[in-house]
Design a protein around this motif. Structure first.
Motif, PDB file in Angstrom:
ATOM      1  N   LYS A  73      66.625 -87.121 -23.922  1.00  0.00           N
ATOM      2  CA  LYS A  73      66.616 -85.925 -24.752  1.00  0.00           C
ATOM      3  C   LYS A  73      65.365 -85.885 -25.636  1.00  0.00           C
ATOM      4  CE  LYS A  73      69.511 -83.292 -25.319  1.00  0.00           C
ATOM      5  NZ  LYS A  73      69.690 -81.945 -24.734  1.00  0.00           N
ATOM      6  N   PHE A  74      64.884 -84.672 -25.874  1.00  0.00           N
ATOM      7  CA  PHE A  74      63.788 -84.434 -26.808  1.00  0.00           C
ATOM      8  C   PHE A  74      64.350 -83.828 -28.095  1.00  0.00           C
ATOM      9  CE2 PHE A  74      61.170 -84.808 -23.075  1.00  0.00           C
ATOM     10  CZ  PHE A  74      59.941 -85.250 -23.550  1.00  0.00           C
ATOM     11  N   ASN A  75      63.549 -83.847 -29.120  1.00  0.00           N
ATOM     12  CA  ASN A  75      63.903 -83.182 -30.378  1.00  0.00           C
ATOM     13  C   ASN A  75      62.737 -82.280 -30.763  1.00  0.00           C
ATOM     14  OD1 ASN A  75      64.948 -82.390 -32.823  1.00  0.00           O
ATOM     15  ND2 ASN A  75      65.581 -84.455 -33.432  1.00  0.00           N
ATOM     16  N   PRO A  76      62.661 -81.077 -30.180  1.00  0.00           N
ATOM     17  CA  PRO A  76      61.512 -80.195 -30.408  1.00  0.00           C
ATOM     18  C   PRO A  76      61.258 -79.869 -31.874  1.00  0.00           C
ATOM     19  CG  PRO A  76      62.840 -79.404 -28.574  1.00  0.00           C
ATOM     20  CD  PRO A  76      63.622 -80.498 -29.232  1.00  0.00           C
ATOM     21  N   GLN A  77      62.321 -79.779 -32.677  1.00  0.00           N
ATOM     22  CA  GLN A  77      62.120 -79.382 -34.074  1.00  0.00           C
ATOM     23  C   GLN A  77      61.386 -80.451 -34.875  1.00  0.00           C
ATOM     24  OE1 GLN A  77      65.767 -78.950 -36.280  1.00  0.00           O
ATOM     25  NE2 GLN A  77      66.754 -80.665 -35.254  1.00  0.00           N
ATOM     26  N   PHE A  78      61.358 -81.693 -34.374  1.00  0.00           N
ATOM     27  CA  PHE A  78      60.617 -82.756 -35.049  1.00  0.00           C
ATOM     28  C   PHE A  78      59.419 -83.170 -34.206  1.00  0.00           C
ATOM     29  CE2 PHE A  78      64.845 -83.683 -37.139  1.00  0.00           C
ATOM     30  CZ  PHE A  78      64.456 -83.194 -38.373  1.00  0.00           C
ATOM     31  N   ASN A  79      58.491 -82.245 -34.007  1.00  0.00           N
ATOM     32  CA  ASN A  79      57.243 -82.506 -33.291  1.00  0.00           C
ATOM     33  C   ASN A  79      57.452 -83.056 -31.885  1.00  0.00           C
ATOM     34  OD1 ASN A  79      55.768 -81.597 -35.476  1.00  0.00           O
ATOM     35  ND2 ASN A  79      55.515 -83.632 -36.354  1.00  0.00           N
ATOM     36  N   GLY A  80      58.504 -82.608 -31.244  1.00  0.00           N
ATOM     37  CA  GLY A  80      58.715 -82.994 -29.855  1.00  0.00           C
ATOM     38  C   GLY A  80      59.020 -84.460 -29.665  1.00  0.00           C
ATOM     39  N   GLU A  81      59.712 -85.070 -30.601  1.00  0.00           N
ATOM     40  CA  GLU A  81      60.034 -86.489 -30.490  1.00  0.00           C
ATOM     41  C   GLU A  81      60.864 -86.775 -29.246  1.00  0.00           C
ATOM     42  OE1 GLU A  81      62.086 -87.465 -34.042  1.00  0.00           O
ATOM     43  OE2 GLU A  81      60.267 -87.809 -35.195  1.00  0.00           O
ATOM     44  N   SER A  82      60.606 -87.942 -28.652  1.00  0.00           N
ATOM     45  CA  SER A  82      61.359 -88.356 -27.478  1.00  0.00           C
ATOM     46  C   SER A  82      61.976 -89.732 -27.719  1.00  0.00           C
ATOM     47  CB  SER A  82      60.444 -88.420 -26.251  1.00  0.00           C
ATOM     48  OG  SER A  82      59.664 -89.607 -26.268  1.00  0.00           O
ATOM     49  N   SER A  83      62.725 -90.200 -26.738  1.00  0.00           N
ATOM     50  CA  SER A  83      63.336 -91.518 -26.807  1.00  0.00           C
ATOM     51  C   SER A  83      62.589 -92.541 -25.951  1.00  0.00           C
ATOM     52  CB  SER A  83      64.810 -91.448 -26.365  1.00  0.00           C
ATOM     53  OG  SER A  83      64.903 -90.978 -25.032  1.00  0.00           O
ATOM     54  N   MET A  84      61.342 -92.241 -25.567  1.00  0.00           N
ATOM     55  CA  MET A  84      60.549 -93.196 -24.789  1.00  0.00           C
ATOM     56  C   MET A  84      60.229 -94.415 -25.638  1.00  0.00           C
ATOM     57  SD  MET A  84      58.950 -93.709 -21.848  1.00  0.00           S
ATOM     58  CE  MET A  84      58.412 -95.395 -21.545  1.00  0.00           C
ATOM     59  N   ASN A  85      60.589 -95.593 -25.137  1.00  0.00           N
ATOM     60  CA  ASN A  85      60.276 -96.830 -25.850  1.00  0.00           C
ATOM     61  C   ASN A  85      58.770 -97.045 -25.965  1.00  0.00           C
ATOM     62  OD1 ASN A  85      62.948 -97.482 -26.156  1.00  0.00           O
ATOM     63  ND2 ASN A  85      62.927 -99.251 -24.798  1.00  0.00           N
ATOM     64  N   SER A  86      58.367 -97.827 -26.945  1.00  0.00           N
ATOM     65  CA  SER A  86      56.969 -98.258 -27.076  1.00  0.00           C
ATOM     66  C   SER A  86      56.908 -99.748 -26.780  1.00  0.00           C
ATOM     67  CB  SER A  86      56.451 -98.006 -28.499  1.00  0.00           C
ATOM     68  OG  SER A  86      56.595 -96.669 -28.879  1.00  0.00           O
ATOM     69  N   TYR A  87      56.247-100.128 -25.693  1.00  0.00           N
ATOM     70  CA  TYR A  87      56.155-101.543 -25.342  1.00  0.00           C
ATOM     71  C   TYR A  87      55.280-102.294 -26.342  1.00  0.00           C
ATOM     72  CZ  TYR A  87      57.994-100.426 -20.683  1.00  0.00           C
ATOM     73  OH  TYR A  87      58.779-100.004 -19.632  1.00  0.00           O
ATOM     74  N   MET A  88      55.805-103.387 -26.841  1.00  0.00           N
ATOM     75  CA  MET A  88      55.018-104.291 -27.667  1.00  0.00           C
ATOM     76  C   MET A  88      54.636-105.550 -26.897  1.00  0.00           C
ATOM     77  SD  MET A  88      54.440-102.856 -30.583  1.00  0.00           S
ATOM     78  CE  MET A  88      54.279-101.287 -29.685  1.00  0.00           C
ATOM     79  N   MET A  89      55.424-105.898 -25.893  1.00  0.00           N
ATOM     80  CA  MET A  89      55.064-107.001 -25.000  1.00  0.00           C
ATOM     81  C   MET A  89      55.850-106.862 -23.712  1.00  0.00           C
ATOM     82  SD  MET A  89      54.880-111.122 -25.761  1.00  0.00           S
ATOM     83  CE  MET A  89      53.981-112.184 -24.595  1.00  0.00           C
ATOM     84  N   ARG A  90      55.139-107.020 -22.589  1.00  0.00           N
ATOM     85  CA  ARG A  90      55.759-106.956 -21.270  1.00  0.00           C
ATOM     86  C   ARG A  90      55.551-108.268 -20.518  1.00  0.00           C
ATOM     87  NH1 ARG A  90      53.306-103.988 -17.858  1.00  0.00           N
ATOM     88  NH2 ARG A  90      51.589-102.977 -18.968  1.00  0.00           N
ATOM     89  N   TYR A  91      56.385-108.474 -19.509  1.00  0.00           N
ATOM     90  CA  TYR A  91      56.314-109.715 -18.718  1.00  0.00           C
ATOM     91  C   TYR A  91      54.969-109.859 -18.012  1.00  0.00           C
ATOM     92  CZ  TYR A  91      57.758-113.343 -15.373  1.00  0.00           C
ATOM     93  OH  TYR A  91      57.853-114.492 -14.636  1.00  0.00           O
ATOM     94  N   ALA A  92      54.361-108.746 -17.630  1.00  0.00           N
ATOM     95  CA  ALA A  92      53.044-108.819 -16.996  1.00  0.00           C
ATOM     96  C   ALA A  92      52.046-109.534 -17.907  1.00  0.00           C
ATOM     97  CB  ALA A  92      52.541-107.416 -16.662  1.00  0.00           C
ATOM     98  N   GLU A  93      52.121-109.254 -19.208  1.00  0.00           N
ATOM     99  CA  GLU A  93      51.209-109.929 -20.129  1.00  0.00           C
ATOM    100  C   GLU A  93      51.522-111.419 -20.209  1.00  0.00           C
ATOM    101  OE1 GLU A  93      49.503-109.832 -24.704  1.00  0.00           O
ATOM    102  OE2 GLU A  93      51.303-108.677 -24.232  1.00  0.00           O
ATOM    103  N   LEU A  94      52.786-111.765 -20.204  1.00  0.00           N
ATOM    104  CA  LEU A  94      53.152-113.183 -20.247  1.00  0.00           C
ATOM    105  C   LEU A  94      52.563-113.923 -19.050  1.00  0.00           C
ATOM    106  CD1 LEU A  94      55.417-115.502 -19.268  1.00  0.00           C
ATOM    107  CD2 LEU A  94      54.664-115.453 -21.638  1.00  0.00           C
ATOM    108  N   LEU A  95      52.574-113.298 -17.880  1.00  0.00           N
ATOM    109  CA  LEU A  95      51.995-113.919 -16.691  1.00  0.00           C
ATOM    110  C   LEU A  95      50.487-114.132 -16.860  1.00  0.00           C
ATOM    111  CD1 LEU A  95      53.920-111.969 -13.906  1.00  0.00           C
ATOM    112  CD2 LEU A  95      54.231-114.371 -14.551  1.00  0.00           C
TER     113      LEU A  95
END
Length: 536
Positions: free
Chosen positions: A395-417
Motif C-alpha cells: 500500500k501507498f500513502n499518497p497524502q504523505f508524499n507518496g510513502e510506501s512500505s518498501m524496506n531500506s536495505y542496510m546490509m544484505r547477504y551479498a555484501e557479507l560474501l
C-alpha cells in the motif's frame, strides 16, 4: 531476577523514563531527538513474550525517518559520486561539495542516529524493570540484543561519517550534563564491538525461510554479519573472515537468484512483496500506511517521472555520469536494476497513462529519454516501485508524499560474501586464488550474469561492491576505507556534471569526514574536544 520486582517500582521507573523522554524531545540544548513512540511508556508494561518481541519495532523505522526521507542518500551516494543532482536542490550541494555544517541532511542524519541511540538506551536501561513475571528470559534477552544491535549500527554510521563522537549510554545522566566531549574513534569502535558481541550472545538464532514476516527483526547471525563488517573497516581481517565464515556456514541467509533460490533474481530484491527476504540481514522497516513518519520516500525521490509516483513531483536525484559510464561492465544484469537507460523495459512497474487525475494505470514501463532525471540521460531504478499495484507493491500513502512500505536495505547477504572474500585476501593490495574467497565472490558475480573468475584482487572486490550496492549507501564509506590520496583521486576524477556539462570537484580537506552539525556545536561547545571513554 528483574521480573520479580513489584509493579509500583516498575511504574516509578517508567514515569522517570517518560520525563527523560519528554526532556530529550523538547530541550533546546539537546542534540538527541527521541521520538515519543520509540521508548517504553506506562501504557507499555510488557506482560507477554509477544509484547516484548514487538516492543522494539520502532527501532527499525520511526527513529530513522528523518535520515531516510532524504539525508541518507545525500550524505552517502550523492557525495560519493554514485548519484547526481543539479545545483538547484539540496542534493546538489552534495554533488559539488558546497554543503555547510548547517545543511539539513547533516543535522537530520546526526539526529536520527542519536535518536536511535537514545531509544536503544531507554530500552536497555529500563526494559528489564518493565516486564511481568510471565515474560521469558529468552524473550527479554532477545529484545535487549536488538537494542544493542541498533545502538551499534548507529555508532558505526556516526564514526564513519564524523570520526570522534560522544558515546552516550545513559539518557538520564546525559540530560543532567549535555555539554560533553567526543570520544576517540578507537573507543567508539570498541564500544560498537562490545554491543555486537552482546547482541550475538543474546539474539535468537534464525534460519531465514520464505515466511518473510518472521525475518523482519535481526538475529544473532545479523549481529555476526555486522561485526564482520565492523572488523573489516578496522582491517581486522582474521576476525572478519572467521565471523563471515560462521554466517555462511550457518545457512541462515541466501542470495535471491543464487544457487539456493534460483527462481528469484537480483531484481526481486526491490519489489515490496519480497520485503524481508532471506538475503536481508538488516533493513529499515516501513509501513507506508500510517502517519508521516512511517513510510519510505524512495519511490518519489528516485522515480524519473511523475507517472510512476503517487505525488506531483519526482526525480529529485539521478544516476551520476560516473556511475553510468564506469559502474558496471557490459552484461551486468544489475545495471538495468540500478538505473534506467532509454529503451529499458520493466515488466513489474505500473505507471499512469497520463498525468490527468484518474488516468488509467498500465503495467509494464519503458524508459524514454524524454523523462530523463536531472539532465542525466537516465533515471534511477533501484527502489523505484511505480504506482500502487497490489500485490506487486504494498500500500501507498499518497497524502504523505507518496510513502510506501518498501524496506531500506542496510546490509544484505551479498555484501557479507564480499566481506568474506576481502577478509581472506587480507589487504588492499595483491590478489588471491583462495577457493573460499573465489566461491563467495563468484556467487555474487555469477548472479549478476557475469562469468566466474579464477583470481581476484582488492580492486576487483572494490568494483564489485560498487556495482552490487550502488544507491544503497555504502560507496562513500568504501571510499573512506581507502588511503586518503587514493580516495581523493577517485572523487576528483569523477564527472560531477550532467550529460551536457562535465564538472569536477576539488577536495581541499585531509579526510572524508563530514562537519559536526552547526546547531549541535552551538549547544555543545565541547563537541570538538576528544577525551578517552571511561568503559565501566
Amino acid at each position: 531476577m528483574y521480573r520479580n520486582m513489584k509493579n509500583i517500582k516498575n511504574i516509578k521507573t517508567l514515569v522517570m523514563l517518560i520525563l527523560v523522554s519528554m526532556f530529550f524531545s523538547s530541550c533546546s540544548q539537546d542534540f538527541i531527538d527521541v521520538p515519543a513512540e520509540g521508548a517504553p511508556t506506562v501504557g507499555n508494561y510488557y506482560t507477554t513474550d509477544e509484547k516484548v518481541d514487538n516492543a522494539t519495532n520502532g527501532l527499525y523505522g520511526l527513529v530513522w525517518f528523518n535520515m531516510n526521507k532524504s539525508g541518507f542518500y545525500g550524505i552517502t551516494d550523492v557525495i560519493s559520486g554514485n548519484m547526481y543532482a543539479g545545483p538547484y536542490n539540496d542534493f546538489g550541494k552534495f554533488t559539488d561539495l558546497s554543503y555547510t555544517s548547517s545543511q539539513s541532511f547533516i543535522e537530520d542524519s546526526w539526529r536520527s542516529c542519536y535518536g536511535a541511540i537514545a531509544n536503544s538506551n531507554a530500552f536497555i536501561n529500563n526494559l528489564p524493570k518493565s516486564v511481568g513475571p510471565n515474560v521469558s528470559q529468552a524473550s527479554l534477552n532477545n529484545a535487549l540484543g536488538e537494542c544493542h544491535f541498533i545502538r551499534a549500527f548507529s555508532y558505526f554510521f556516526l564514526v564513519r561519517l564524523w570520526g570522534n563522537v560522544p558515546i552516550i549510554e545513559n539518557n538520564a545522566e546525559y540530560s543532567q550534563n549535555f555539554v560533553i566531549p567526543s570520544n576517540p574513534v578507537v573507543d567508539v569502535y570498541t564500544f560498537i564491538e562490545n554491543d555486537l558481541k552482546f547482541a550475538i550472545a543474546n539474539l535468537k538464532v534464525k534460519n531465514r525461510g520464505m515466511d518473510f514476516a518472521a525475518n523482519a527483526h535481526v538475529s544473532s547471525g545479523s549481529a555476526k554479519a555486522l561485526l564482520a563488517k565492523v572488523y573489516l573497516y578496522q582491517k581486522k581481517y582474521a576476525e572478519a573472515k572467521q565471523l563471515a565464515q560462521e554466517v555462511i556456514n550457518s545457512g541462515e541467509f541466501k542470495l535471491l537468484g543464487g544457487d539456493e533460490l534460483p527462481s528469484y533474481s537480483f531484481a526481486d530484491l526491490f519489489l515490496q512483496k519480497y520485503n524481508n527476504n532471506p538475503e536481508s540481514i538488516f533493513s529499515w522497516q516501513w509501513t507506508g500506511a500510517g502517519t508521516y513518519f512511517d513510510g519510505n520516500f524512495s519511490n518519489t525521490l528516485f522515480a524519473p517521472e511523475n507517472r510512476l509516483v503517487e505525488t506531483t513531483y519526482s526525480g529529485q536525484i539521478a544516476p551520476s555520469q560516473d556511475l553510468i559510464k564506469y559502474g558496471f561492465v557490459p552484461g551486468d544484469r544489475r545495471r538495468k536494476e540500478t538505473f534506467m537507460l532509454p529503451g529499458d523495459y520493466y515488466p513489474n512497474l505500473t505507471y499512469a497513462k497520463t498525468l490527468d487525475l484518474g488516468a488509467p494505470l498500465i503495467l509494464g514501463y519503458t524508459f524514454d529519454i524524454a523523462n530523463e532525471a536531472q539532465n542525466s540521460g537516465a533515471g534511477l531504478k533501484k527502489y523505484v516501485i511505480g504506482k500502487e499495484n497490489l500485490p506487486i507493491t504494498g500500500k501507498f500513502n499518497p497524502q504523505f508524499n507518496g510513502e510506501s512500505s518498501m524496506n531500506s536495505y542496510m546490509m544484505r547477504y551479498a555484501e557479507l560474501l564480499l566481506i568474506h572474500a576481502e577478509a581472506i585476501l587480507g589487504s588492499q593490495s595483491g590478489s588471491t586464488t583462495d577457493p573460499a574467497a573465489l566461491k563467495s565472490f563468484n556467487a555474487v558475480h555469477k548472479r549478476a550474469g557475469l562469468p566466474a573468475v579464477t583470481t581476484i584482487s582488492f580492486d576487483d572486490i572494490f568494483k564489485e561492491r560498487r556495482a552490487e550496492l550502488a544507491c544503497e549507501g555504502d560507496y562513500y564509506f568504501d571510499l573512506g576505507r581507502l588511503p586518503f590520496s587514493k580516495a581523493k583521486a577517485i572523487l576528483e576524477g569523477q564527472n560531477r556534471g550532467d550529460r551536457y556539462t562535465p564538472k569536477q570537484i576539488t577536495i581541499t580537506g585531509s579526510n572524508l569526514l563530514l562537519p559536526y552539525p552547526e546547531s549541535d556545536l552551538i549547544k555543545n561547545p565541547k563537541l570538538k574536544e576528544v577525551v578517552p571513554y571511561n568503559f565501566k
